[in-house]
Design a protein around this motif. Structure first.
Motif, PDB file in Angstrom:
ATOM      1  N   UNK A  44       0.822  -1.214   0.000  1.00 15.66           N
ATOM      2  CA  UNK A  44       0.000   0.000   0.000  1.00 15.66           C
ATOM      3  C   UNK A  44       0.854   1.261   0.000  1.00 15.66           C
ATOM      4  N   UNK A  45       1.989   1.178   0.706  1.00 17.25           N
ATOM      5  CA  UNK A  45       2.806   2.367   0.965  1.00 17.25           C
ATOM      6  C   UNK A  45       4.266   2.061   0.650  1.00 17.25           C
ATOM      7  N   UNK A  46       4.940   3.018   0.021  1.00 17.15           N
ATOM      8  CA  UNK A  46       6.384   2.934  -0.167  1.00 17.15           C
ATOM      9  C   UNK A  46       7.042   3.726   0.949  1.00 17.15           C
ATOM     10  N   UNK A  47       7.872   3.035   1.744  1.00 18.53           N
ATOM     11  CA  UNK A  47       8.555   3.665   2.867  1.00 18.53           C
ATOM     12  C   UNK A  47       9.988   4.034   2.519  1.00 18.53           C
ATOM     13  N   UNK A  48      10.467   5.113   3.105  1.00 24.05           N
ATOM     14  CA  UNK A  48      11.809   5.616   2.821  1.00 24.05           C
ATOM     15  C   UNK A  48      12.520   5.994   4.114  1.00 24.05           C
ATOM     16  N   UNK A  49      13.857   5.852   4.106  1.00 25.85           N
ATOM     17  CA  UNK A  49      14.709   6.423   5.157  1.00 25.85           C
ATOM     18  C   UNK A  49      15.491   7.571   4.545  1.00 25.85           C
ATOM     19  N   UNK A  50      15.830   8.566   5.371  1.00 27.29           N
ATOM     20  CA  UNK A  50      16.605   9.708   4.892  1.00 27.29           C
ATOM     21  C   UNK A  50      17.472  10.229   6.035  1.00 27.29           C
ATOM     22  N   UNK A  51      18.788  10.110   5.884  1.00 26.98           N
ATOM     23  CA  UNK A  51      19.741  10.535   6.910  1.00 26.98           C
ATOM     24  C   UNK A  51      20.785  11.468   6.298  1.00 26.98           C
ATOM     25  N   UNK A  52      20.411  12.712   6.026  1.00 27.54           N
ATOM     26  CA  UNK A  52      21.363  13.645   5.430  1.00 27.54           C
ATOM     27  C   UNK A  52      22.281  14.269   6.478  1.00 27.54           C
ATOM     28  N   UNK A  53      23.210  15.065   6.005  1.00 28.03           N
ATOM     29  CA  UNK A  53      24.075  15.827   6.905  1.00 28.03           C
ATOM     30  C   UNK A  53      23.573  17.265   6.969  1.00 28.03           C
TER      31      UNK A  53
ATOM     32  N   UNK B  68      21.427  18.435   3.374  1.00 25.99           N
ATOM     33  CA  UNK B  68      20.025  18.078   3.538  1.00 25.99           C
ATOM     34  C   UNK B  68      19.117  18.716   2.495  1.00 25.99           C
ATOM     35  N   UNK B  69      19.446  19.917   2.054  1.00 27.79           N
ATOM     36  CA  UNK B  69      18.586  20.562   1.060  1.00 27.79           C
ATOM     37  C   UNK B  69      18.607  19.797  -0.261  1.00 27.79           C
ATOM     38  N   UNK B  70      19.800  19.374  -0.685  1.00 19.54           N
ATOM     39  CA  UNK B  70      19.902  18.592  -1.916  1.00 19.54           C
ATOM     40  C   UNK B  70      19.215  17.237  -1.762  1.00 19.54           C
ATOM     41  N   UNK B  71      19.402  16.601  -0.606  1.00 22.75           N
ATOM     42  CA  UNK B  71      18.783  15.294  -0.382  1.00 22.75           C
ATOM     43  C   UNK B  71      17.258  15.422  -0.334  1.00 22.75           C
ATOM     44  N   UNK B  72      16.748  16.453   0.308  1.00 26.34           N
ATOM     45  CA  UNK B  72      15.296  16.652   0.354  1.00 26.34           C
ATOM     46  C   UNK B  72      14.716  16.888  -1.039  1.00 26.34           C
ATOM     47  N   UNK B  73      15.432  17.667  -1.852  1.00 21.54           N
ATOM     48  CA  UNK B  73      14.969  17.937  -3.216  1.00 21.54           C
ATOM     49  C   UNK B  73      14.931  16.646  -4.024  1.00 21.54           C
ATOM     50  N   UNK B  74      15.991  15.852  -3.900  1.00 23.32           N
ATOM     51  CA  UNK B  74      16.031  14.569  -4.612  1.00 23.32           C
ATOM     52  C   UNK B  74      14.965  13.614  -4.082  1.00 23.32           C
TER      53      UNK B  74
END
Length: 340
Positions: free
Chosen positions: A234-243, A247-253
């Protein structure tokens, strides 16, 4: 309630003007419709070790109440099959889940299908399942999932979301369920978990969870493969651990990836884990606030929420330094992002 009323009035106004509230103008989900949560699976072990948690005034307080005061409305708990020390087994999870219910918080259950940590680098079978053939392994996934969720249900505790595997970038229950070797096997294991979840509660949403939410090629490879092998989720889950610096580039991606997952598979999206060094609390606050905004911006309200991973870790508990409490045991400014 005010947010819901406002959203309803906006929808009525748009309809009166001949515009669909889901059409020409995006209606964003309200704060109480988005999961703002934390994985606090360590809490019982920390409390047994004498660790205490404090509110902003320095008063010792129950962790759940502190998190709720910071705008959090959901708790995530990992489940191990037969952990050596007992923490994160079914009984321990039940105790922590009851506390979430008592505090009026929604619940996510995260099945690792292991006796210990499962992540992109290791997906070790539980010792009791080590010599199972694949048919028995599928049955074990179903039975374990069904058993834990039924124990929760019998206590009146609802699992709103259920992860079938944790950070399964290359499948789970290696080698049988290693996706790069046999995607069909991984899909069949996912489906056993899916069936078990729905057998307990058809309303529970099943999550397939990968790390590196900014990596669109990884997500396309995995979910194209699962779809081709008739896997259900039902849902695609993600992890995100930027520095603090990227973080701005990772959030945009990550936003680009989330949008693609919605359009490509029609899936809802959950950010199941985030974290940043506790020493970068101000940057972490900006990161989470921005990510929540991006999650809320997904079309058709497909963005479900954001969970911080073990924010209550402080003074390098278990050598983990990505918590969101300061060294005095109080929430850092990072958690203020969940109050907006």
């Amino acid at each position: 309630m005010k947010n819901k009323l406002f959203a309803g009035l906006v929808a009525l106004a748009l309809t009166a003007c001949g515009k669909s509230p889901k059409g020409d103008m995006q209606i964003y989900p309200t704060d109480d419709e988005v999961a703002k949560g934390a994985d606090i699976s360590w809490v019982t072990e920390q409390e047994k070790a004498g660790i205490k948690f404090y509110d902003a005034s320095g008063t010792s307080q129950d962790l759940y109440k502190i998190l709720k005061s910071k705008g959090m409305n959901a708790i995530r708990l990992r489940v191990w099959v037969n952990p050596a020390d007992g923490y994160c087994n079914a009984q321990d999870v039940l105790l922590k889940a009851q506390r979430a219910k008592d505090n009026g918080m929604d619940l996510m259950i995260d099945f690792h299908y292991s006796d210990t940590w499962a992540d992109p680098g290791k997906q070790t079978k539980p010792a009791a399942w080590k010599n199972y053939n694949f048919t028995d392994l599928k049955a074990a996934v179903y039975d374990h999932t069904f058993s834990v969720l039924t124990q929760l249900k019998n206590k009146g505790i609802k699992a709103k979301w259920v992860q079938i595997g944790n950070e399964t970038n290359n499948g789970m229950l290696w080698e049988d369920g290693k996706a790069s070797v046999n995607m069909k096997n991984f899909a069949e294991l996912i489906n056993e978990g899916y069936k078990a979840v729905k057998a307990v509660d058809t309303d529970s949403k099943v999550i397939v969870h990968l790390s590196n939410g900014y990596d669109n090629s990884l997500f396309r490879w995995m979910f194209d493969g699962l779809k081709a092998n008739s896997a259900k989720w039902d849902v695609i889950g993600m992890s995100l651990y930027p520095s603090a610096t990227d973080w701005e580039q990772k959030n945009t991606a990550c936003l680009t990836n989330m949008q693609d997952m919605v359009s490509r598979y029609g899936s809802e999206i959950m950010i199941c884990e985030v974290g940043m060094p506790a020493s970068e609390a101000q940057a972490c606050q900006s990161f989470i606030k921005d990510l929540l905004s991006k999650v809320k911006s997904l079309p058709q309200n497909k963005g479900l929420g954001v969970f911080y991973w073990e924010p209550q870790s402080y003074n390098s508990w278990k050598s983990y330094k990505l918590g969101a409490f300061d060294d005095t045991g109080k929430p850092s400014v990072a958690l203020n992002a969940f109050m907006n």
